[in-house]
Scaffold this motif. Structure first.
Motif, PDB file in Angstrom:
ATOM      1  N   GLY A 546       2.263  -5.860  -6.325  1.00  0.00           N
ATOM      2  CA  GLY A 546       1.624  -5.249  -5.164  1.00  0.00           C
ATOM      3  C   GLY A 546       2.236  -3.902  -4.816  1.00  0.00           C
ATOM      4  O   GLY A 546       2.448  -3.055  -5.683  1.00  0.00           O
ATOM      5  N   PHE A 547       2.570  -3.711  -3.555  1.00  0.00           N
ATOM      6  CA  PHE A 547       3.110  -2.432  -3.086  1.00  0.00           C
ATOM      7  C   PHE A 547       4.231  -2.696  -2.091  1.00  0.00           C
ATOM      8  O   PHE A 547       4.119  -3.546  -1.208  1.00  0.00           O
ATOM      9  CB  PHE A 547       2.011  -1.594  -2.426  1.00  0.00           C
ATOM     10  N   GLU A 548       5.327  -1.951  -2.261  1.00  0.00           N
ATOM     11  CA  GLU A 548       6.438  -2.031  -1.328  1.00  0.00           C
ATOM     12  C   GLU A 548       6.778  -0.624  -0.863  1.00  0.00           C
ATOM     13  O   GLU A 548       6.810   0.318  -1.670  1.00  0.00           O
ATOM     14  CB  GLU A 548       7.676  -2.664  -1.982  1.00  0.00           C
ATOM     15  N   PHE A 549       7.046  -0.474   0.426  1.00  0.00           N
ATOM     16  CA  PHE A 549       7.492   0.803   0.977  1.00  0.00           C
ATOM     17  C   PHE A 549       8.859   0.577   1.614  1.00  0.00           C
ATOM     18  O   PHE A 549       9.022  -0.298   2.475  1.00  0.00           O
ATOM     19  CB  PHE A 549       6.504   1.333   2.013  1.00  0.00           C
ATOM     20  N   VAL A 550       9.838   1.363   1.168  1.00  0.00           N
ATOM     21  CA  VAL A 550      11.216   1.184   1.621  1.00  0.00           C
ATOM     22  C   VAL A 550      11.656   2.425   2.392  1.00  0.00           C
ATOM     23  O   VAL A 550      11.505   3.562   1.905  1.00  0.00           O
ATOM     24  CB  VAL A 550      12.158   0.931   0.429  1.00  0.00           C
ATOM     25  N   LYS A 568       1.435   5.686   5.308  1.00  0.00           N
ATOM     26  CA  LYS A 568      -0.026   5.740   5.396  1.00  0.00           C
ATOM     27  C   LYS A 568      -0.590   6.732   4.390  1.00  0.00           C
ATOM     28  O   LYS A 568      -1.612   6.480   3.738  1.00  0.00           O
ATOM     29  CB  LYS A 568      -0.436   6.120   6.818  1.00  0.00           C
ATOM     30  N   GLY A 569       0.073   7.875   4.232  1.00  0.00           N
ATOM     31  CA  GLY A 569      -0.381   8.862   3.259  1.00  0.00           C
ATOM     32  C   GLY A 569      -0.248   8.365   1.829  1.00  0.00           C
ATOM     33  O   GLY A 569      -1.129   8.595   0.990  1.00  0.00           O
ATOM     34  N   VAL A 570       0.867   7.683   1.554  1.00  0.00           N
ATOM     35  CA  VAL A 570       1.059   7.122   0.210  1.00  0.00           C
ATOM     36  C   VAL A 570      -0.041   6.109  -0.102  1.00  0.00           C
ATOM     37  O   VAL A 570      -0.627   6.108  -1.191  1.00  0.00           O
ATOM     38  CB  VAL A 570       2.459   6.475   0.101  1.00  0.00           C
ATOM     39  N   ARG A 571      -0.324   5.238   0.854  1.00  0.00           N
ATOM     40  CA  ARG A 571      -1.367   4.233   0.624  1.00  0.00           C
ATOM     41  C   ARG A 571      -2.735   4.885   0.407  1.00  0.00           C
ATOM     42  O   ARG A 571      -3.526   4.431  -0.421  1.00  0.00           O
ATOM     43  CB  ARG A 571      -1.441   3.269   1.817  1.00  0.00           C
ATOM     44  N   ALA A 605       0.455  15.735   9.383  1.00  0.00           N
ATOM     45  CA  ALA A 605       1.258  16.538   8.461  1.00  0.00           C
ATOM     46  C   ALA A 605       2.064  15.648   7.516  1.00  0.00           C
ATOM     47  O   ALA A 605       2.159  15.911   6.303  1.00  0.00           O
ATOM     48  CB  ALA A 605       2.188  17.459   9.255  1.00  0.00           C
ATOM     49  N   PHE A 606       2.663  14.577   8.046  1.00  0.00           N
ATOM     50  CA  PHE A 606       3.458  13.694   7.197  1.00  0.00           C
ATOM     51  C   PHE A 606       2.574  12.801   6.317  1.00  0.00           C
ATOM     52  O   PHE A 606       2.999  12.382   5.239  1.00  0.00           O
ATOM     53  CB  PHE A 606       4.429  12.876   8.042  1.00  0.00           C
ATOM     54  N   ALA A 609       1.958  15.005   3.432  1.00  0.00           N
ATOM     55  CA  ALA A 609       3.190  15.119   2.652  1.00  0.00           C
ATOM     56  C   ALA A 609       3.422  13.876   1.795  1.00  0.00           C
ATOM     57  O   ALA A 609       3.857  13.963   0.636  1.00  0.00           O
ATOM     58  CB  ALA A 609       4.370  15.345   3.592  1.00  0.00           C
ATOM     59  N   GLY A 610       3.112  12.680   2.351  1.00  0.00           N
ATOM     60  CA  GLY A 610       3.258  11.450   1.571  1.00  0.00           C
ATOM     61  C   GLY A 610       2.335  11.430   0.366  1.00  0.00           C
ATOM     62  O   GLY A 610       2.724  11.005  -0.732  1.00  0.00           O
ATOM     63  N   GLN A 611       1.113  11.916   0.556  1.00  0.00           N
ATOM     64  CA  GLN A 611       0.178  11.988  -0.570  1.00  0.00           C
ATOM     65  C   GLN A 611       0.697  12.931  -1.651  1.00  0.00           C
ATOM     66  O   GLN A 611       0.678  12.618  -2.846  1.00  0.00           O
ATOM     67  CB  GLN A 611      -1.185  12.467  -0.082  1.00  0.00           C
ATOM     68  N   LEU A 612       1.158  14.109  -1.233  1.00  0.00           N
ATOM     69  CA  LEU A 612       1.646  15.097  -2.195  1.00  0.00           C
ATOM     70  C   LEU A 612       2.879  14.597  -2.937  1.00  0.00           C
ATOM     71  O   LEU A 612       3.044  14.864  -4.140  1.00  0.00           O
ATOM     72  CB  LEU A 612       1.964  16.401  -1.462  1.00  0.00           C
ATOM     73  N   ALA A 613       3.740  13.873  -2.241  1.00  0.00           N
ATOM     74  CA  ALA A 613       4.957  13.359  -2.875  1.00  0.00           C
ATOM     75  C   ALA A 613       4.608  12.367  -3.989  1.00  0.00           C
ATOM     76  O   ALA A 613       5.195  12.403  -5.075  1.00  0.00           O
ATOM     77  CB  ALA A 613       5.844  12.703  -1.822  1.00  0.00           C
ATOM     78  N   LEU A 614       3.644  11.462  -3.740  1.00  0.00           N
ATOM     79  CA  LEU A 614       3.262  10.489  -4.764  1.00  0.00           C
ATOM     80  C   LEU A 614       2.605  11.187  -5.950  1.00  0.00           C
ATOM     81  O   LEU A 614       2.862  10.835  -7.113  1.00  0.00           O
ATOM     82  CB  LEU A 614       2.323   9.444  -4.159  1.00  0.00           C
TER      83      LEU A 614
END
Length: 717
Positions: A546-550, A568-571, A605-606, A609-614
């Motif tokens: 699945g998915f884990e966020f730490v 939220k952005g990563v997801r 904004a964050f 940023a989460g999307q761009l990081a992934l």
């Protein structure tokens, strides 16, 4: 029963047969492979009772039991059809079922509405796998059965051979009642094996004479087997000893015991018929078996009845004065008269303009919504082909057509509005052939939803899927012929044109190695800008992880209120995919550093940023495509196990093992990629000659082989 004097046919063309009480009804399903002669036999029985004037097929191919435009064009029965007639004061509801595996839903509906079954076997073509499986299914519930051998005038017909085949395939308790006499290219008549009389049809009328001495040896052989079979099923335990000691058992005793054995389902008489226009033989004999040997609805167990919330209901019997309990066994939509429901009444009496309660059937997963609603029914009729003959009531045990049931679907229960009940639904096979379609135009798209709703109401074997992930409309069908008929109905009956498209299987993406990425979203646009920087570490998890966020932020470099924004952005990016547009699964994302601004940082904004990081992290390592793998259980005859296992290997499948199931069948268990079994319903039927079945369920995702992944990346849509 056989060889009793009959009063001849009753009923007249244009007049609907009726029944006043349950013991004057016989509900009989005709079962057999396509081309075995079921519809021709129905026509001959209708003509023999004066219900129709036998003229054969008219120029456009229509028969009295064909009512669907597709049937007329294809010259084969694909729907359950009711053909009522009367013989010797008994109303017989003949249920002509489809003989093609794709329409097994209508076949099972016919068996549900019936109290006995006639297995129709062509003397020229033998017995197919589907017929054999249905015999076993009927045997498991104790349904009375008889075998009708058709086309005995065919040049390839061999009565002795086909009887031996029936006894081998159907098992014990199968024996002929009559011996056909053929010659000069036709059927001259039948020899009664109990009376030892020849019923000569050579002159058109039936004349009873002594049989030719040349048949003596054959008569003795069949007669001995028949009598022994009857005595074995007799409730008189002294009968066998008396027979073995040489005593001549009275014919009336044998016939009485035969009738009881047939009604119990312990003995299965075989009758020979010729139903060709101008050379009809065996109809009277068959009608006698139906009326005197088959049970009335009062003698056949009723299906389980509960309250609509599943609690046990009070005992329901086949009583015209009892509470109303009926079931819709077939639904059709007529462009002129609207929806017509074929209904079997188990208890009570159905009358025109009654208000009844319609209870849903628990198949919401197939697009059939559960519902509980009161409806006023319209006129009652006794259908014969496309003709609807009005009737004033339908008593317990009988079958009729009901108009204006706008909410009722196939499988629904009709009961008293003040005492709603629910009949336990019959077993429906799973549709396992997915067919993706789309409307050809905007106008078709606007009408498609309503047309599909009507098809679903008619056909419980159809399952609709609006796949949000692949953005495809998928019709899950029983086979290719079933799909063709559904699309034909959409076009010809509902005026909606659709076209098939390639089925897209929902894939997944994951990362092939551990990696890091930074998301930098810094913009100044005048006034408040955007400022968010985050550093993440991404690592793959085991399949199914699945998915884990730490969160490993220390020192408040990313304010606490913005850490959920990064997740939220990563997801959101995981949902959109990283390479080919498929959702990302089985990863752990660790947020360990970042920066914020006291004025320009924000939730949005964050998220960005989460999307761009992934995305940056994924650009540094291989992105793997994952395909769904199903757990598949395949039930086949032993003779086909080798072919099935070899075929599974060619589909990248892994065979987990086999185990015997009953006599002569094997269950093969395997894991197979879903991409490889989209058309397995068709291929298995071909490999197993129609005798195989399978069940599939999602198991997990696995990496797609690189050569297939490259193909899909090149054309993701």
């Amino acid at each position: 029963m056989p060889e009793k004097t009959t009063g001849g046919p009753a009923g007249a063309a244009g007049r609907a047969p009726s029944a006043d009480r349950p013991d004057a009804v016989r509900n009989v399903a005709l079962v057999g492979h396509s081309g075995s002669g079921k519809t021709t036999l129905v026509e001959a029985l209708l003509a023999a009772t004066g219900t129709i004037q036998r003229t054969g097929r008219v120029e456009d191919g229509t028969t009295v039991s064909d009512f669907d435009d597709v049937e007329m064009r294809q010259q084969r029965s694909i729907n359950l059809a009711l053909a009522p007639l009367t013989f010797n004061g008994i109303k017989i509801n003949l249920l002509d079922t489809p003989g093609y595996a794709d329409f097994v839903g209508d076949l099972r509906a016919g068996l549900r509405a019936a109290d006995a079954a006639l297995f129709v076997v062509s003397a020229a073509d033998g017995i197919d796998g589907l017929t054999r499986m249905l015999w076993e299914e009927c045997a498991s519930v104790g349904m009375p059965r008889a075998v009708v051998i058709t086309k005995i005038d065919h040049q390839r017909a061999d009565f002795d051979d086909v009887v031996a085949t029936c006894q081998d395939v159907f098992g014990d308790g199968v024996a002929p009642l009559y011996l056909p006499v053929t010659g000069d290219g036709g059927v001259k008549g039948l020899i009664g094996l109990l009376s030892e009389k020849f019923f000569d049809y050579g002159s058109g009328a039936c004349a009873e004479v002594e049989p030719d001495a040349a048949y003596r040896e054959q008569i003795d052989a069949y007669r001995g087997t028949l009598i022994e079979g009857i005595i074995q099923e007799s409730e008189d335990e002294t009968l066998m000893d008396r027979y073995l000691s040489g005593e001549e058992i009275d014919t009336k005793v044998l016939i009485d015991d035969l009738e009881k054995a047939v009604a119990r389902g312990g003995f299965h008489p075989v009758l020979a018929t010729c139903a060709a226009p101008g050379a009809v033989v065996g109809m009277r004999e068959l009608l006698e078996v139906i009326t005197q040997g088959f049970p009335s609805p009062m003698e056949h167990p009723l299906p389980e009845v509960t309250t609509i919330d599943g609690r046990p209901a009070r005992a329901v019997t086949c009583d015209p004065e009892g509470p109303l309990v009926a079931e819709v066994v077939k639904t059709t939509s007529d462009p002129y008269v609207g929806r017509i429901s074929l209904v079997r009444v188990f208890s009570g009496t159905l009358r025109p303009d009654m208000v009844v309660h319609v209870s849903g059937h628990g198949m919401a997963d197939r697009g059939h919504e559960d519902h509980d609603v009161d409806e006023r029914i319209g006129a009652l009729s006794s259908p014969l082909g496309k003709t609807q003959r009005t009737t004033t009531r339908c008593v317990a045990g009988d079958i009729c057509a009901v108009a204006k049931l706008s909410r009722a679907e196939t499988g629904d229960t009709l009961s008293d509005k003040d005492d709603p009940l629910l009949v336990r639904s019959w077993t429906m096979p799973d549709p396992l052939l997915p067919v993706a379609v789309r409307a050809r135009s905007k106008a078709d798209e606007d009408k498609l939803s309503q047309a599909l709703a009507r098809l679903v109401a008619e056909d419980p074997t159809l399952r609709l899927e609006n796949n949000a992930e692949t953005r495809q409309l998928v019709l899950w069908c029983m086979g290719e012929a079933h799909a063709d008929v559904l699309l034909d109905h959409l076009s010809k009956r509902h005026g909606v044109e659709v076209e098939r498209v390639d089925l897209r299987v929902p894939l997944r993406e994951t990362l092939g190695a551990k990696t890091k990425g930074m998301g930098r979203n810094v913009k100044q646009t005048g006034g408040h800008g955007q400022y968010a920087i985050c550093h993440v570490e991404v690592e793959p998890l085991p399949s199914g992880g699945g998915f884990e966020f730490v969160d490993k932020i220390v020192g408040g470099v990313v304010p606490r209120q913005f850490i959920p924004s990064v997740e939220k952005g990563v997801r959101a990016q995981m949902e959109r995919g990283l390479l080919a547009g498929y959702p990302v699964v089985d990863i752990r994302v660790t947020l360990h550093d970042g920066k914020a601004h006291s004025v320009d940082s924000s939730d949005m904004a964050f998220q960005i940023a989460g999307q761009l990081a992934l995305k940056e992290a994924a650009a540094k390592v291989p992105v793997l495509l994952l395909e769904p793998v199903d757990e598949v259980s395949i039930l086949v005859e032993d003779d086909h196990v080798g072919a099935v296992m070899s075929d599974l290997s060619s589909r990248r499948g892994r065979v987990l093992g086999t185990e015997p199931v009953g006599v002569g069948r094997t269950l093969v268990k395997a894991e197979v990629p879903e991409l490889e079994i989209t058309r397995y319903a068709i291929d298995l039927r071909s490999m197993s000659h129609g005798t195989g079945s399978f069940h599939r369920s999602f198991l997990r995702y696995e990496p797609l082989p690189s050569h297939l992944a490259d193909k899909l990346r090149a054309a993701p849509e």
